[in-house]
Design a protein around this motif. Structure first.
Motif, PDB file in Angstrom:
ATOM      1  N   LEU A  89       0.871  -1.163   0.000  1.00  0.00           N
ATOM      2  CA  LEU A  89       0.000   0.000   0.000  1.00  0.00           C
ATOM      3  C   LEU A  89       0.911   1.216   0.000  1.00  0.00           C
ATOM      4  CD1 LEU A  89      -2.587  -1.061   2.729  1.00  0.00           C
ATOM      5  CD2 LEU A  89      -2.881  -1.141   0.247  1.00  0.00           C
ATOM      6  N   LYS A  91       0.978   5.381  -0.140  1.00  0.00           N
ATOM      7  CA  LYS A  91       0.262   6.656  -0.070  1.00  0.00           C
ATOM      8  C   LYS A  91       1.102   7.707  -0.769  1.00  0.00           C
ATOM      9  CE  LYS A  91      -2.029   7.749   3.635  1.00  0.00           C
ATOM     10  NZ  LYS A  91      -2.358   8.204   5.015  1.00  0.00           N
ATOM     11  N   SER A 103      -3.165   7.686 -12.184  1.00  0.00           N
ATOM     12  CA  SER A 103      -3.999   6.550 -12.588  1.00  0.00           C
ATOM     13  C   SER A 103      -3.437   5.885 -13.837  1.00  0.00           C
ATOM     14  CB  SER A 103      -5.439   7.020 -12.825  1.00  0.00           C
ATOM     15  OG  SER A 103      -6.255   5.938 -13.134  1.00  0.00           O
ATOM     16  N   THR A 112      -4.274  -0.630  -8.123  1.00  0.00           N
ATOM     17  CA  THR A 112      -5.558   0.048  -7.992  1.00  0.00           C
ATOM     18  C   THR A 112      -5.465   1.148  -6.945  1.00  0.00           C
ATOM     19  OG1 THR A 112      -6.305  -1.593  -6.380  1.00  0.00           O
ATOM     20  CG2 THR A 112      -6.933  -1.959  -8.667  1.00  0.00           C
ATOM     21  N   ILE A 113      -6.311   2.145  -7.139  1.00  0.00           N
ATOM     22  CA  ILE A 113      -6.444   3.206  -6.145  1.00  0.00           C
ATOM     23  C   ILE A 113      -7.513   2.744  -5.164  1.00  0.00           C
ATOM     24  CG2 ILE A 113      -7.131   5.610  -5.750  1.00  0.00           C
ATOM     25  CD1 ILE A 113      -6.044   6.169  -8.639  1.00  0.00           C
ATOM     26  N   VAL A 114      -7.132   2.631  -3.879  1.00  0.00           N
ATOM     27  CA  VAL A 114      -8.066   2.116  -2.876  1.00  0.00           C
ATOM     28  C   VAL A 114      -8.552   3.191  -1.910  1.00  0.00           C
ATOM     29  CG1 VAL A 114      -7.283  -0.271  -3.032  1.00  0.00           C
ATOM     30  CG2 VAL A 114      -6.170   1.275  -1.411  1.00  0.00           C
ATOM     31  N   ASP A 115      -7.952   4.391  -1.993  1.00  0.00           N
ATOM     32  CA  ASP A 115      -8.411   5.490  -1.146  1.00  0.00           C
ATOM     33  C   ASP A 115      -8.004   6.805  -1.792  1.00  0.00           C
ATOM     34  OD1 ASP A 115      -9.608   6.446   1.398  1.00  0.00           O
ATOM     35  OD2 ASP A 115      -7.596   7.274   1.715  1.00  0.00           O
ATOM     36  N   ILE A 123      -2.478   3.643  -3.141  1.00  0.00           N
ATOM     37  CA  ILE A 123      -2.399   2.699  -4.258  1.00  0.00           C
ATOM     38  C   ILE A 123      -2.068   1.329  -3.698  1.00  0.00           C
ATOM     39  CG2 ILE A 123      -1.105   2.114  -6.351  1.00  0.00           C
ATOM     40  CD1 ILE A 123      -0.634   5.251  -6.555  1.00  0.00           C
ATOM     41  N   GLN A 124      -2.792   0.331  -4.180  1.00  0.00           N
ATOM     42  CA  GLN A 124      -2.547  -1.057  -3.791  1.00  0.00           C
ATOM     43  C   GLN A 124      -1.956  -1.789  -4.979  1.00  0.00           C
ATOM     44  OE1 GLN A 124      -5.685  -3.550  -1.782  1.00  0.00           O
ATOM     45  NE2 GLN A 124      -5.640  -4.564  -3.767  1.00  0.00           N
TER      46      GLN A 124
END
Length: 167
Positions: A89, A91, A103, A112-115, A123-124
């Protein structure tokens, strides 16, 4: 040199502590450890990424692990065909102007963007260590606020029999 060692162990309190104590006493540097219960709730699987000086020390490590109470099986899978994954993860500093760019940057990594917040994205990404390191280096110019990584988990690939085999 970096080695990937897996161990299946009885899922009892203190097992991880005893095993990491062995690493400490033998002066092995653990780069990462992942531990989780298997399909059998009484058994856990541990994956260690360990830095060792030479092949003899790597062999000694597996022998020492095999002697431990609660250890069922130990394998050094470094040189075997394997599946290895890590989760990270990351940030990253972001604003509305850079979100589209970020993106597009992460898409080839299947990240993927998770938050999303006003000033950052989380980003995960999953994959092998090299993939995660490559993404981190691409994100670094945007400003990384924080990184959390799970460490490597791995096991050997299944064997595929050839069609010409009579076995």
């Amino acid at each position: 040199m970096k080695r990937i060692v897996t161990a299946t162990v009885n899922n009892h309190p203190g097992v991880l502590n005893r095993i990491t104590g062995l690493f400490t006493r033998r002066d092995y540097n653990i780069e990462s450890i992942t531990v989780g219960v298997t399909d059998n709730p009484s058994i856990s699987r541990m994956t260690f990424v360990v830095i060792v000086d030479d092949e003899a020390k790597a062999e000694q490590l597996t022998k020492q692990l095999n002697k431990q109470i609660d250890v069922i099986k130990v394998q050094d899978i470094t040189d075997q065909p394997k599946i290895e994954r890590e989760l990270a993860l990351i940030k990253v500093i972001s604003n509305p102007q850079t979100r589209g760019e970020l993106s597009g940057l992460i898409n080839p990594f299947r990240a993927t963007i998770v938050d999303v917040s006003r000033d950052s994205l989380v980003i995960q990404v999953t994959g092998d260590c090299a993939k995660i390191e490559a993404l981190i280096e691409l994100l670094r110019p945007y400003g990384i606020k924080e990184i959390a990584r799970t460490g490597t988990t791995a096991f050997t690939r299944g064997l595929v029999k050839s069609q010409n085999s009579n076995n």
